[in-house]
Design a protein around this motif. Structure first.
Motif, PDB file in Angstrom:
ATOM      1  N   GLN A 128      -4.516  10.791   6.210  1.00  0.00           N
ATOM      2  CA  GLN A 128      -3.085  10.564   6.416  1.00  0.00           C
ATOM      3  C   GLN A 128      -2.271  11.772   5.950  1.00  0.00           C
ATOM      4  OE1 GLN A 128      -2.359   6.757   4.419  1.00  0.00           O
ATOM      5  NE2 GLN A 128      -4.163   5.948   5.474  1.00  0.00           N
ATOM      6  N   PHE A 129      -2.688  12.398   4.858  1.00  0.00           N
ATOM      7  CA  PHE A 129      -2.012  13.623   4.413  1.00  0.00           C
ATOM      8  C   PHE A 129      -2.250  14.765   5.400  1.00  0.00           C
ATOM      9  CE2 PHE A 129      -1.388  11.674   0.266  1.00  0.00           C
ATOM     10  CZ  PHE A 129      -0.229  12.290  -0.190  1.00  0.00           C
ATOM     11  N   LEU A 130      -3.445  14.847   5.963  1.00  0.00           N
ATOM     12  CA  LEU A 130      -3.776  15.938   6.872  1.00  0.00           C
ATOM     13  C   LEU A 130      -3.015  15.851   8.192  1.00  0.00           C
ATOM     14  CD1 LEU A 130      -7.670  16.044   6.436  1.00  0.00           C
ATOM     15  CD2 LEU A 130      -6.025  17.673   5.493  1.00  0.00           C
ATOM     16  N   ALA A 131      -2.800  14.634   8.673  1.00  0.00           N
ATOM     17  CA  ALA A 131      -2.312  14.429  10.039  1.00  0.00           C
ATOM     18  C   ALA A 131      -0.787  14.462  10.098  1.00  0.00           C
ATOM     19  CB  ALA A 131      -2.827  13.100  10.575  1.00  0.00           C
ATOM     20  N   ASP A 132      -0.238  15.283  10.983  1.00  0.00           N
ATOM     21  CA  ASP A 132       1.218  15.396  11.061  1.00  0.00           C
ATOM     22  C   ASP A 132       1.880  14.170  11.672  1.00  0.00           C
ATOM     23  OD1 ASP A 132       0.226  15.950  13.583  1.00  0.00           O
ATOM     24  OD2 ASP A 132       1.339  17.825  13.838  1.00  0.00           O
ATOM     25  N   PRO A 136       0.845  -1.195   0.000  1.00  0.00           N
ATOM     26  CA  PRO A 136       0.000   0.000   0.000  1.00  0.00           C
ATOM     27  C   PRO A 136       0.876   1.238   0.000  1.00  0.00           C
ATOM     28  CG  PRO A 136       0.005  -1.038   2.165  1.00  0.00           C
ATOM     29  CD  PRO A 136       0.747  -1.963   1.248  1.00  0.00           C
ATOM     30  N   MET A 137       0.304   2.371  -0.400  1.00  0.00           N
ATOM     31  CA  MET A 137       1.092   3.596  -0.444  1.00  0.00           C
ATOM     32  C   MET A 137       0.430   4.661   0.414  1.00  0.00           C
ATOM     33  SD  MET A 137       0.365   4.758  -4.373  1.00  0.00           S
ATOM     34  CE  MET A 137      -1.297   5.090  -4.964  1.00  0.00           C
ATOM     35  N   ALA A 138       1.256   5.610   0.858  1.00  0.00           N
ATOM     36  CA  ALA A 138       0.802   6.621   1.808  1.00  0.00           C
ATOM     37  C   ALA A 138       1.699   7.847   1.666  1.00  0.00           C
ATOM     38  CB  ALA A 138       0.873   6.060   3.223  1.00  0.00           C
ATOM     39  N   PRO A 139       1.335   8.953   2.318  1.00  0.00           N
ATOM     40  CA  PRO A 139       2.185  10.138   2.219  1.00  0.00           C
ATOM     41  C   PRO A 139       3.585   9.907   2.740  1.00  0.00           C
ATOM     42  CG  PRO A 139       0.398  10.466   3.815  1.00  0.00           C
ATOM     43  CD  PRO A 139       0.088   9.248   3.041  1.00  0.00           C
ATOM     44  N   SER A 140       3.743   9.080   3.777  1.00  0.00           N
ATOM     45  CA  SER A 140       5.054   8.762   4.336  1.00  0.00           C
ATOM     46  C   SER A 140       5.115   7.275   4.661  1.00  0.00           C
ATOM     47  CB  SER A 140       5.313   9.583   5.608  1.00  0.00           C
ATOM     48  OG  SER A 140       5.331  10.968   5.333  1.00  0.00           O
TER      49      SER A 140
END
Length: 343
Positions: free
Chosen positions: A162-166, A96-100
């Protein structure tokens, strides 16, 4: 009717049972469907539906036709799981892929046992562009399938969240860092999908402070105020706020967002379903323009009639929330079938 994953879309396709389930609940002011993946890699759980193939469009068309025949309106919730996924879900066994590259810390249910979510692959700029394109294509499919609109799932720890959350987004490019950057993916999605199908057909769901799927946010008040201010530039159908344990942020969004606000109020106690009476109070106080309910709709296909009558209400059976057949899905009785006659 709030979106509720039911995990009965075997092979990624909704069925005749799904048609019946939503048609039974067509008296909702608006049905928002279960989370529906815009691409193969967007799937987060077993047996969830997609909206990225002609076969899936045709299957959903039966649902929308049935709801419309009963006088209802229905939006599809487009949900990309991001890091909430697993190689066993994808034909090529991809990560799976994610911002980080940060794992959720959660697990995937399978009939053979629970599997740890792997560390996802960090999305490249090309991945981000392709994912936005996938959402646009899925939104076009939604219109073709007869949906009245689309809700982007920006809540509950999935890709947009996931992009929103630091705590999940440690990027150092234009999509990470300060709140102004972390909202960029959500705003670009809104703009692209709205340009494609019309902003009047588009909503977005948010869940400030929600820790689901390993999410942490150090700045929810700043983050969601910034996001609401940016969304105010677009004439969306609505913003849908799901409260999770606190009322601190919803009024801030309400102050910045000039359009329709749907509220899924926070339950009290936390593990209880939100009651119609609690929702009515929030409407009276002007915090929201509409209230979404989940478990009450799951168990009461004739919910508006029961609300008008002050009940009684069927109790939802948690053992049948996910997967299975018609039991706990389409076999909840109406009040008249139970021997009651709401007026």
């Amino acid at each position: 009717m709030a979106p509720m994953t039911r995990s009965r879309a075997y092979g990624g396709l909704v069925s005749e049972l799904t048609v019946r389930y939503y048609a039974q609940r067509a008296s909702a002011g608006l049905i928002i469907t279960e989370g529906t993946q815009p691409s193969v890699i967007g799937q987060g759980y077993l047996d969830t539906p997609g909206l990225h193939s002609a076969e899936q469009v045709a299957a959903w068309r039966k649902v929308t036709d049935a709801v419309h025949a009963e006088g209802g309106r229905i939006f599809v919730q487009i949900m990309h799981g991001g890091r909430v996924g697993h190689p066993v879900l994808y034909p090529d066994g991809a990560l799976p892929m994610a911002p980080s590259a940060i794992a959720s810390g959660e697990r995937l249910y399978t009939p053979d046992g629970m599997l740890e979510h792997p560390t996802p692959r960090e999305m490249t700029l090309d991945d981000i562009e392709r994912t936005i394109d996938d959402h646009v294509a899925s939104a076009h499919n939604a219109v073709e399938a007869g949906f009245d609109g689309v809700e982007l799932h920006g809540a509950n720890g999935y890709l947009i969240h996931q992009f929103l959350a630091d705590g999940a987004n440690l990027r150092t490019d234009g999509y990470g860092g300060p709140a102004e950057n972390r909202i960029r993916f959500a705003v670009e999605l809104v703009r692209a999908v709205g340009d494609a199908i019309g902003f009047h057909r588009l909503g977005i769901r948010l869940s400030p402070g929600n820790t689901a799927n390993g999410i942490t946010e150090s700045d929810p008040a700043e983050l969601y105020t910034t996001l609401a201010r940016a969304l105010a530039a677009y004439d969306l159908a609505y913003v849908h706020v799901m409260e999770t344990g606190s009322r601190a942020v919803a009024p801030l969004i309400r102050a910045e967002w000039p359009g329709v606000l749907i509220l899924n109020p926070h339950p009290s106690p936390p593990d209880a379903p939100v009651t119609p009476d609690a929702g009515a109070r929030d409407l009276t106080e002007g915090l929201a323009d509409a209230i979404s309910l989940a478990r009450y709709w799951l168990a009461n296909p004739d919910l508006p009639a029961r609300v008008r009558a002050g009940g009684p209400y069927n109790e939802a059976d948690p053992a049948t929330f996910y997967g299975g057949d018609h039991r706990g899905y389409t076999d909840y009785s109406t009040a008249s079938e139970s021997g009651h006659s709401p007026s």
